[in-house]
Write an enzyme that holds these catalytic residues in place. Sequence first.
Site, mmCIF file in Angstrom:
data_model
loop_
_atom_site.group_PDB
_atom_site.id
_atom_site.type_symbol
_atom_site.label_atom_id
_atom_site.label_comp_id
_atom_site.label_asym_id
_atom_site.label_seq_id
_atom_site.Cartn_x
_atom_site.Cartn_y
_atom_site.Cartn_z
ATOM 1 N N CYS A 5 1.016 -8.165 4.739
ATOM 2 C CA CYS A 5 0.592 -6.777 4.578
ATOM 3 C C CYS A 5 -0.916 -6.616 4.449
ATOM 4 O O CYS A 5 -1.680 -7.557 4.524
ATOM 5 C CB CYS A 5 1.340 -6.141 3.418
ATOM 6 S SG CYS A 5 3.091 -5.883 3.838
ATOM 7 N N ASP A 6 -1.309 -5.374 4.175
ATOM 8 C CA ASP A 6 -2.643 -4.851 4.457
ATOM 9 C C ASP A 6 -3.815 -5.701 3.981
ATOM 10 O O ASP A 6 -4.709 -6.026 4.746
ATOM 11 C CB ASP A 6 -2.773 -3.458 3.841
ATOM 12 C CG ASP A 6 -1.814 -2.471 4.478
ATOM 13 O OD1 ASP A 6 -0.686 -2.867 4.792
ATOM 14 O OD2 ASP A 6 -2.179 -1.307 4.655
ATOM 15 N N LYS A 7 -3.896 -6.032 2.698
ATOM 16 C CA LYS A 7 -5.069 -6.731 2.173
ATOM 17 C C LYS A 7 -4.825 -8.224 2.066
ATOM 18 O O LYS A 7 -5.758 -8.993 1.838
ATOM 19 C CB LYS A 7 -5.462 -6.178 0.789
ATOM 20 C CG LYS A 7 -5.613 -4.671 0.741
ATOM 21 C CD LYS A 7 -6.521 -4.139 1.830
ATOM 22 C CE LYS A 7 -6.411 -2.639 1.991
ATOM 23 N NZ LYS A 7 -5.114 -2.149 2.419
ATOM 24 N N GLU B 43 -6.695 4.502 -0.227
ATOM 25 C CA GLU B 43 -6.278 5.077 1.050
ATOM 26 C C GLU B 43 -5.778 6.505 0.832
ATOM 27 O O GLU B 43 -5.185 6.802 -0.193
ATOM 28 C CB GLU B 43 -5.149 4.246 1.676
ATOM 29 C CG GLU B 43 -5.633 2.964 2.297
ATOM 30 C CD GLU B 43 -4.537 2.207 3.031
ATOM 31 O OE1 GLU B 43 -4.856 1.234 3.685
ATOM 32 O OE2 GLU B 43 -3.353 2.613 2.929
ATOM 33 N N SER C 223 -5.115 4.894 5.657
ATOM 34 C CA SER C 223 -4.095 3.979 6.151
ATOM 35 C C SER C 223 -4.209 3.885 7.662
ATOM 36 O O SER C 223 -4.683 4.811 8.327
ATOM 37 C CB SER C 223 -2.710 4.508 5.774
ATOM 38 O OG SER C 223 -1.716 3.929 6.580
ATOM 39 N N ASP D 139 0.816 -1.212 0.000
ATOM 40 C CA ASP D 139 0.000 0.000 0.000
ATOM 41 C C ASP D 139 0.853 1.266 0.000
ATOM 42 O O ASP D 139 0.463 2.280 -0.573
ATOM 43 C CB ASP D 139 -0.929 0.008 1.217
ATOM 44 C CG ASP D 139 -2.182 -0.819 0.969
ATOM 45 O OD1 ASP D 139 -2.137 -1.704 0.094
ATOM 46 O OD2 ASP D 139 -3.199 -0.591 1.645
ATOM 47 N N CYS E 143 5.331 -2.319 8.104
ATOM 48 C CA CYS E 143 5.733 -1.035 8.677
ATOM 49 C C CYS E 143 5.456 -0.990 10.174
ATOM 50 O O CYS E 143 4.523 -1.599 10.672
ATOM 51 C CB CYS E 143 5.046 0.111 7.942
ATOM 52 S SG CYS E 143 5.475 0.136 6.192
#
Length: 550
Positions: A119-121, A442, A468, A78, A192
């Site tokens: 990570c995110d998704k 985002e 985010s 992202d 992160c």
Amino acid sequence: MRSDNIKKGISKTPHRSLLMATGVPKKNMGSPFIGIASSFSDLVPGHIGLRDLERQIEKGIHSGGGQAFIFGVPAVCDGIAMGHSGMRYSLPSRDLIADCVETVAEAHQLDGLVLLSNCDKITPGMLIAAARINIPTIIVTAGPMLDGESKCEKLTMIKGAFEAIGKYRNGEITEERLLELEEASCPSAGACQGLYTANTMACLTEVMGMSLPHCATAAAVSSEKRRIAFESGMQVVELVRQNKCPRNIINRDSLRNAIIADLAMGGSTNSFLHILAISNAIDGSVTLKDFDELSAKIHQFVKLEPSSDITMTEFHKAGGVSAVIKEMLKSIPEFKDLSGVSLNKASENTKNAYSDPAVIHPYSEPFTTKPGLGILRGNIAPEGSVIKISAVDESCYEFEGNAKTFDSEEDAMRALENDEIKAGDVIVIRYEGPKGGPGMREMLAPTSLLVGKGLGTKAALITDGRFSGGTRGICVGHICPEAANGGNIALIEDGDKIRIDINKRTLDLMVDEKTLEERRRNLKSFEIKTKGFLGKYAKTVSDASHGAIV
């Protein structure tokens, strides 16, 4: 075993022949077939270390008596996709990943899965797949990145890079210092460093019981993470033997546990989308009403970066998710004591969990009696919107300002970069929802620039897009209905008064209904112009209040 459908009997001679072509020995034909769905990518910092973890998981599966098969799924970073058209693909990739895992697992009749993510998704996509397929499954999240450091200043990706742009443009740091921060902010593999979406979802996966203890917070480059990966490989074979499947673990109670933990820790607002989508993959029993109900009760007793300076590294040392679960079991009646993939190890691990009260407060002494996240409603968002309360200064809980409207993130960024946004403004970014974007981008770039320019407590931003987990400031997202569906956010005009009241959980446009009806009559209907994958997504995606599911 399910895999008998591809390996047992005379009629399966061709199937066994093809399996032998992959290197499976005859003596392993009777072993459970375990897939390792890996989101390894050289493009994504959170995933560059997954090759090593694949090996550890594979060793664990074979040590446990299984036969391992690695297959790949896509991954989007992202941070790299941020601020341009690429971010439109991030949220849709969640459902693409779920489809990929389902397709391979069902086509090859696998007996179990280890889902290697970070990570995110990717993590929620894999959770959706696990719920759909419902074969024994463990999730291994690869873990957070090490903290950055430059000239004795602790850095994270958000504060050391994104927000540094605003400081540079504001004249607070030199270009030389900006380049130093750029190089030092992300020093290793891993997600992160703060409680952004990736680490939020890793923590909630552990809370739900779908990963082993300490998996969420053990650093991506640590030996502890390698051991957890090995143990996960061993454990999934045991889950196959016991036929313990995701729907024995993920249910209404465990999803509500995840919501409680999210509120108590002040996690990413994206978790709302993902928990709703996971629930939909099972029985749809958890809705936005659960978030509403629990957000009125749960206090925030953990506060991590970006809401504080405490990173995931320090959270892990302070006891991590196990310590949070221990405190919630002791203090929150709504939090249920449930077992997961750890089987009987989970309760023992929680009972003996170490906790540093400087980082993980006792629930009786929270950082705030307000939850980390909240749902706002009003005439702008009659079906709901989301705000990260933990990232808002309490002096801004009641904010009223003048609208400055933009029909894309790029237009808003240009206005911010040209110093057109002033104290007292409410930036309105619309046509960025699941359908209107499409893809619900985002807004980390504009929110970081807002904070970097010193406007984090003086101006607000509202959008039908999303944020985010690293977002700070007066930022309201997930506005429903979105502009593309004719929501009132499409009717806002420059100069309109907008009132945000976190205490009352309201978001209102101070314009009378008669004027809004007149504007609605003149509103042009939204037309989907995108082709390909995003075009299909835009035609089938639901709104954010239902998890942006397709």
